[in-house]
Design a protein around this motif. Structure first.
Motif, PDB file in Angstrom:
ATOM      1  N   TYR A  43      66.722  -6.829   1.624  1.00 54.87           N
ATOM      2  CA  TYR A  43      66.204  -6.401   2.764  1.00 54.87           C
ATOM      3  C   TYR A  43      66.807  -7.116   3.987  1.00 54.87           C
ATOM      4  N   LEU A  44      67.057  -5.925   5.008  1.00 61.89           N
ATOM      5  CA  LEU A  44      67.327  -6.729   6.320  1.00 61.89           C
ATOM      6  C   LEU A  44      66.346  -7.981   6.478  1.00 61.89           C
ATOM      7  N   ASP A  45      66.880  -8.921   7.177  1.00 62.35           N
ATOM      8  CA  ASP A  45      66.019 -10.058   7.417  1.00 62.35           C
ATOM      9  C   ASP A  45      64.852  -9.776   8.288  1.00 62.35           C
ATOM     10  N   SER A  46      65.143  -8.704   9.233  1.00 55.05           N
ATOM     11  CA  SER A  46      63.838  -8.638  10.185  1.00 55.05           C
ATOM     12  C   SER A  46      62.846  -7.795   9.714  1.00 55.05           C
ATOM     13  N   VAL A  47      62.892  -7.064   8.392  1.00 49.83           N
ATOM     14  CA  VAL A  47      61.917  -6.454   7.745  1.00 49.83           C
ATOM     15  C   VAL A  47      61.414  -7.009   6.668  1.00 49.83           C
ATOM     16  N   LYS A  48      61.900  -8.192   6.325  1.00 48.83           N
ATOM     17  CA  LYS A  48      61.324  -9.034   4.891  1.00 48.83           C
ATOM     18  C   LYS A  48      59.960  -9.197   5.220  1.00 48.83           C
ATOM     19  N   GLY A  49      59.292  -8.982   4.176  1.00 52.83           N
ATOM     20  CA  GLY A  49      57.920  -9.288   4.170  1.00 52.83           C
ATOM     21  C   GLY A  49      57.017  -7.988   4.715  1.00 52.83           C
ATOM     22  N   ARG A  50      57.600  -7.239   5.494  1.00 47.85           N
ATOM     23  CA  ARG A  50      56.979  -5.844   5.937  1.00 47.85           C
ATOM     24  C   ARG A  50      57.302  -4.779   5.414  1.00 47.85           C
ATOM     25  N   PHE A  51      58.439  -4.601   4.731  1.00 48.63           N
ATOM     26  CA  PHE A  51      59.033  -3.406   4.186  1.00 48.63           C
ATOM     27  C   PHE A  51      59.019  -3.558   2.809  1.00 48.63           C
ATOM     28  N   ALA A  52      59.040  -2.480   1.682  1.00 42.91           N
ATOM     29  CA  ALA A  52      59.253  -2.652   0.287  1.00 42.91           C
ATOM     30  C   ALA A  52      59.820  -1.246   0.030  1.00 42.91           C
ATOM     31  N   ILE A  53      60.974  -1.506  -0.741  1.00 44.22           N
ATOM     32  CA  ILE A  53      61.469  -0.428  -1.552  1.00 44.22           C
ATOM     33  C   ILE A  53      60.945  -0.188  -2.906  1.00 44.22           C
ATOM     34  N   SER A  54      60.757   0.904  -3.512  1.00 42.78           N
ATOM     35  CA  SER A  54      60.071   1.101  -4.775  1.00 42.78           C
ATOM     36  C   SER A  54      60.689   2.549  -5.128  1.00 42.78           C
ATOM     37  N   ARG A  55      60.388   2.786  -6.454  1.00 45.78           N
ATOM     38  CA  ARG A  55      60.830   4.149  -7.061  1.00 45.78           C
ATOM     39  C   ARG A  55      59.922   4.398  -8.129  1.00 45.78           C
ATOM     40  N   ASP A  56      59.849   5.887  -8.178  1.00 49.84           N
ATOM     41  CA  ASP A  56      58.687   6.344  -9.377  1.00 49.84           C
ATOM     42  C   ASP A  56      59.356   6.215 -10.587  1.00 49.84           C
ATOM     43  N   HIS A  57      58.600   6.365 -11.805  1.00 51.01           N
ATOM     44  CA  HIS A  57      59.085   6.109 -12.996  1.00 51.01           C
ATOM     45  C   HIS A  57      60.074   6.923 -13.545  1.00 51.01           C
ATOM     46  N   ALA A  58      60.047   8.357 -13.047  1.00 50.30           N
ATOM     47  CA  ALA A  58      61.196   9.140 -13.307  1.00 50.30           C
ATOM     48  C   ALA A  58      62.477   8.795 -12.759  1.00 50.30           C
ATOM     49  N   GLY A  59      62.627   8.176 -11.659  1.00 52.17           N
ATOM     50  CA  GLY A  59      63.649   7.853 -10.886  1.00 52.17           C
ATOM     51  C   GLY A  59      64.122   8.859 -10.364  1.00 52.17           C
ATOM     52  N   ASN A  60      63.468   9.922  -9.728  1.00 53.15           N
ATOM     53  CA  ASN A  60      64.022  10.959  -8.746  1.00 53.15           C
ATOM     54  C   ASN A  60      63.466  10.677  -7.502  1.00 53.15           C
ATOM     55  N   THR A  61      62.531   9.845  -6.955  1.00 51.88           N
ATOM     56  CA  THR A  61      61.739   9.377  -5.919  1.00 51.88           C
ATOM     57  C   THR A  61      61.941   8.189  -5.548  1.00 51.88           C
ATOM     58  N   VAL A  62      62.304   7.860  -4.294  1.00 51.83           N
ATOM     59  CA  VAL A  62      62.520   6.451  -3.889  1.00 51.83           C
ATOM     60  C   VAL A  62      61.661   6.382  -2.455  1.00 51.83           C
ATOM     61  N   TYR A  63      60.842   5.172  -2.522  1.00 45.64           N
ATOM     62  CA  TYR A  63      59.929   4.881  -1.474  1.00 45.64           C
ATOM     63  C   TYR A  63      60.446   3.930  -0.547  1.00 45.64           C
ATOM     64  N   LEU A  64      60.048   3.988   0.808  1.00 45.88           N
ATOM     65  CA  LEU A  64      60.204   2.724   1.707  1.00 45.88           C
ATOM     66  C   LEU A  64      58.585   2.668   2.354  1.00 45.88           C
ATOM     67  N   GLN A  65      57.921   1.751   1.941  1.00 48.66           N
ATOM     68  CA  GLN A  65      56.841   1.394   2.448  1.00 48.66           C
ATOM     69  C   GLN A  65      56.965   0.414   3.767  1.00 48.66           C
ATOM     70  N   ARG A  66      56.520   0.710   4.814  1.00 49.41           N
ATOM     71  CA  ARG A  66      56.494   0.034   5.843  1.00 49.41           C
ATOM     72  C   ARG A  66      55.307  -0.390   6.609  1.00 49.41           C
ATOM     73  N   ASN A  67      54.855  -1.630   6.693  1.00 48.70           N
ATOM     74  CA  ASN A  67      53.723  -1.969   7.307  1.00 48.70           C
ATOM     75  C   ASN A  67      54.253  -2.880   8.574  1.00 48.70           C
ATOM     76  N   ASP A  68      53.170  -3.251   9.160  1.00 44.70           N
ATOM     77  CA  ASP A  68      53.483  -3.965  10.552  1.00 44.70           C
ATOM     78  C   ASP A  68      54.474  -3.482  11.323  1.00 44.70           C
ATOM     79  N   LEU A  69      54.678  -2.066  11.656  1.00 42.35           N
ATOM     80  CA  LEU A  69      55.804  -1.550  12.476  1.00 42.35           C
ATOM     81  C   LEU A  69      55.833  -1.904  13.970  1.00 42.35           C
TER      82      LEU A  69
END
Length: 127
Positions: free
Chosen positions: A60-86
């Motif tokens: 992650y970019l340093d300024s978003v570490k601890g606030r953002f999280a990248i993940s994917r679904d089991h099938a691998g067709n979808t990638v997410y970016l969860q962003r907290n404390d925006l």
């Protein structure tokens, strides 16, 4: 033809959360890495997060570490970016990107690593 389509952007107050979604469609393709980038008005596109497809290593970019999280679904067709404390400085157009060529000579936080891009989704964080 491969398409990446982002969704989940919008207007949110500072301290809020949003989850961005990137769906890959079209012909099947190998993924070596998936990334999220953002571009604010008048600024260059910058790296936000990346996931190495084999092994799932993330960074992650340093300024978003601890606030953002990248993940994917089991099938691998979808990638997410969860962003907290925006924060207002998170306001930008967010882009999903895929490396299907294995451009190992390019770092994963460089735009040149990725050969497929989505159209972007606007995120605005109000103070």
């Amino acid at each position: 033809q491969v398409q990446l389509v982002e969704s989940g952007g919008g207007l949110v107050q500072a301290g809020g959360s949003l989850r961005l979604t990137c769906v890959a469609s079209g012909r099947a393709f190998i993924r070596y890495a998936m990334g999220w980038f953002r571009q604010a008005p008048g600024k260059e596109r910058e790296f936000v997060a990346a996931m190495m497809w084999s092994g799932g290593t993330t960074d992650y970019l340093d300024s978003v570490k601890g606030r953002f999280a990248i993940s994917r679904d089991h099938a691998g067709n979808t990638v997410y970016l969860q962003r907290n404390d925006l924060k207002p400085e998170d306001t930008a157009v967010y882009y999903c990107a895929a490396d299907s060529l294995g451009r190992w000579g390019h770092t994963y936080y460089s735009t040149t690593r990725y050969n497929y891009w989505g159209q972007g989704t606007q995120v605005t964080v109000s103070s």
